[in-house]
Design a protein around this motif. Structure first.
Motif, PDB file in Angstrom:
ATOM      1  N   ASP A   1       0.851  -1.182   0.000  1.00 61.85           N
ATOM      2  CA  ASP A   1       0.000   0.000   0.000  1.00 61.85           C
ATOM      3  C   ASP A   1       0.893   1.240   0.000  1.00 61.85           C
ATOM      4  N   TRP A   2       0.335   2.400   0.286  1.00 67.80           N
ATOM      5  CA  TRP A   2       1.141   3.605   0.431  1.00 67.80           C
ATOM      6  C   TRP A   2       2.063   3.442   1.628  1.00 67.80           C
ATOM      7  N   ILE A   3       3.319   3.793   1.446  1.00 72.35           N
ATOM      8  CA  ILE A   3       4.290   3.777   2.536  1.00 72.35           C
ATOM      9  C   ILE A   3       4.372   5.198   3.094  1.00 72.35           C
ATOM     10  N   ILE A   4       4.203   5.323   4.398  1.00 72.32           N
ATOM     11  CA  ILE A   4       4.317   6.626   5.057  1.00 72.32           C
ATOM     12  C   ILE A   4       5.586   6.584   5.901  1.00 72.32           C
ATOM     13  N   ARG A   5       6.516   7.462   5.545  1.00 72.99           N
ATOM     14  CA  ARG A   5       7.837   7.481   6.177  1.00 72.99           C
ATOM     15  C   ARG A   5       8.092   8.835   6.814  1.00 72.99           C
ATOM     16  N   ILE A   6       8.747   8.817   7.970  1.00 71.50           N
ATOM     17  CA  ILE A   6       9.231  10.050   8.572  1.00 71.50           C
ATOM     18  C   ILE A   6      10.751   9.950   8.607  1.00 71.50           C
TER      19      ILE A   6
ATOM     20  N   GLY B   1      19.065  15.162  11.235  1.00 70.03           N
ATOM     21  CA  GLY B   1      19.911  15.848  12.197  1.00 70.03           C
ATOM     22  C   GLY B   1      19.504  17.286  12.408  1.00 70.03           C
ATOM     23  N   LYS B   2      18.793  17.842  11.439  1.00 71.59           N
ATOM     24  CA  LYS B   2      18.331  19.222  11.605  1.00 71.59           C
ATOM     25  C   LYS B   2      16.842  19.387  11.315  1.00 71.59           C
ATOM     26  N   ASP B   3      16.291  18.566  10.442  1.00 75.26           N
ATOM     27  CA  ASP B   3      14.867  18.720  10.149  1.00 75.26           C
ATOM     28  C   ASP B   3      14.195  17.363   9.941  1.00 75.26           C
ATOM     29  N   TYR B   4      12.880  17.421  10.022  1.00 76.65           N
ATOM     30  CA  TYR B   4      12.050  16.242   9.814  1.00 76.65           C
ATOM     31  C   TYR B   4      11.219  16.435   8.552  1.00 76.65           C
ATOM     32  N   LYS B   5      11.032  15.327   7.831  1.00 75.37           N
ATOM     33  CA  LYS B   5      10.152  15.333   6.663  1.00 75.37           C
ATOM     34  C   LYS B   5       9.297  14.085   6.719  1.00 75.37           C
TER      35      LYS B   5
ATOM     36  N   LYS C   1       9.311  19.610  16.485  1.00 74.71           N
ATOM     37  CA  LYS C   1       8.670  19.054  17.693  1.00 74.71           C
ATOM     38  C   LYS C   1       7.738  17.889  17.322  1.00 74.71           C
ATOM     39  N   ASP C   2       6.935  18.074  16.272  1.00 81.16           N
ATOM     40  CA  ASP C   2       6.026  17.013  15.833  1.00 81.16           C
ATOM     41  C   ASP C   2       6.810  15.789  15.359  1.00 81.16           C
ATOM     42  N   GLY C   3       7.849  16.034  14.567  1.00 79.01           N
ATOM     43  CA  GLY C   3       8.672  14.937  14.056  1.00 79.01           C
ATOM     44  C   GLY C   3       9.305  14.130  15.170  1.00 79.01           C
ATOM     45  N   ALA C   4       9.814  14.819  16.194  1.00 81.56           N
ATOM     46  CA  ALA C   4      10.455  14.139  17.321  1.00 81.56           C
ATOM     47  C   ALA C   4       9.453  13.258  18.070  1.00 81.56           C
ATOM     48  N   ILE C   5       8.236  13.753  18.249  1.00 85.17           N
ATOM     49  CA  ILE C   5       7.207  12.965  18.938  1.00 85.17           C
ATOM     50  C   ILE C   5       6.851  11.723  18.130  1.00 85.17           C
ATOM     51  N   ILE C   6       6.631  11.905  16.836  1.00 84.57           N
ATOM     52  CA  ILE C   6       6.286  10.763  15.983  1.00 84.57           C
ATOM     53  C   ILE C   6       7.408   9.728  16.003  1.00 84.57           C
ATOM     54  N   MET C   7       8.646  10.190  15.751  1.00 78.07           N
ATOM     55  CA  MET C   7       9.783   9.266  15.673  1.00 78.07           C
ATOM     56  C   MET C   7       9.987   8.521  16.981  1.00 78.07           C
TER      57      MET C   7
END
Length: 165
Positions: free
Chosen positions: A37-42, A46-50, A72-78
Motif C-alpha cells: 500500500d502507500w508507505i508513510i515514512r518520517i 539531524g536538523k529537520d524532519y520530513k 517538535k512534531d517529528g520528534a514525537i512521531i519518531m
C-alpha cells in the motif's frame, strides 16, 4: 505529480569513497504496516524532519511526495516508532551522474546500498567499478523492509543473495 525513478545496487568495494561530495546522517521510521500500500515514512536528518508518502507504480518507478514537518512534531512521531533504520548517506558524483551510497547502522550493519535516480526509465548510464549486483525490485532490500526485518535477522536464503555480490 512527484515521481521517483530509482535503481539500486549492492556494493563490492570501497572505491566509491573517492567520489564523495557530501554526507549526512539519516534516521527514518515508518507509520505504514504493509509494503503493498502507500508507505508513510518520517525522516530526520539531524536538523529537520520530513514526512513522505510513497507508492510503487511499476518497474523502478514510485510516487513520492515529501513535506517538511515541525521539528517538535517529528520528534514525537519518531520517538513512538519501533520500526526505524539509521544510516549514513554519502552523495557522489561519478561520470557526471549523481549517486547515493547508504551505509546502514545498528541491526542493518554492514549493508551498503548504492542508488541512482534517473529522469526516466530508459535513461542510459554506466555502472561504476564499485557496483555489484542490482537489487532494484528486491523488496527485502527496501528501507521499509529493513526497518521491519533488519539485515542482521535475515535467513540464509536472503544472505546468499548478499554474499554472491
Amino acid at each position: 505529480m512527484a515521481l521517483e525513478i530509482e535503481r539500486r545496487f549492492l556494493i563490492k568495494n570501497d572505491k566509491w569513497k573517492k567520489f564523495i561530495t557530501k554526507k549526512t546522517y539519516i534516521e527514518q521510521g515508518y507509520l505504514s504496516k504493509n509494503i503493498d500500500d502507500w508507505i508513510i515514512r518520517i525522516r530526520f536528518t539531524g536538523k529537520d524532519y520530513k514526512i513522505a508518502l510513497k507508492k510503487y507504480i511499476k518497474s523502478f518507478t514510485n510516487f513520492e511526495f515529501e513535506y517538511p514537518i515541525p521539528r517538535k512534531d517529528g520528534a514525537i512521531i519518531m520517538s513512538n516508532l519501533s520500526n526505524t533504520i539509521k544510516k549514513e548517506r554519502f552523495f557522489l558524483e561519478v561520470e557526471k551522474k549523481s549517486w547515493i551510497i547508504d551505509c546502514f547502522k545498528e541491526n542493518n550493519y554492514p549493508l551498503e546500498i548504492a542508488e541512482i535516480e534517473l529522469s526516466d526509465e530508459m535513461e542510459d548510464f554506466s555502472l561504476p567499478s564499485f557496483i555489484s549486483k542490482e537489487i532494484t525490485g528486491l523488496t527485502h532490500y527496501s528501507n521499509f523492509n529493513l526497518a521491519n526485518k533488519p539485515f542482521s535477522k535475515w535467513k540464509e536464503e536472503y544472505l546468499t543473495t548478499f554474499k554472491s555480490n
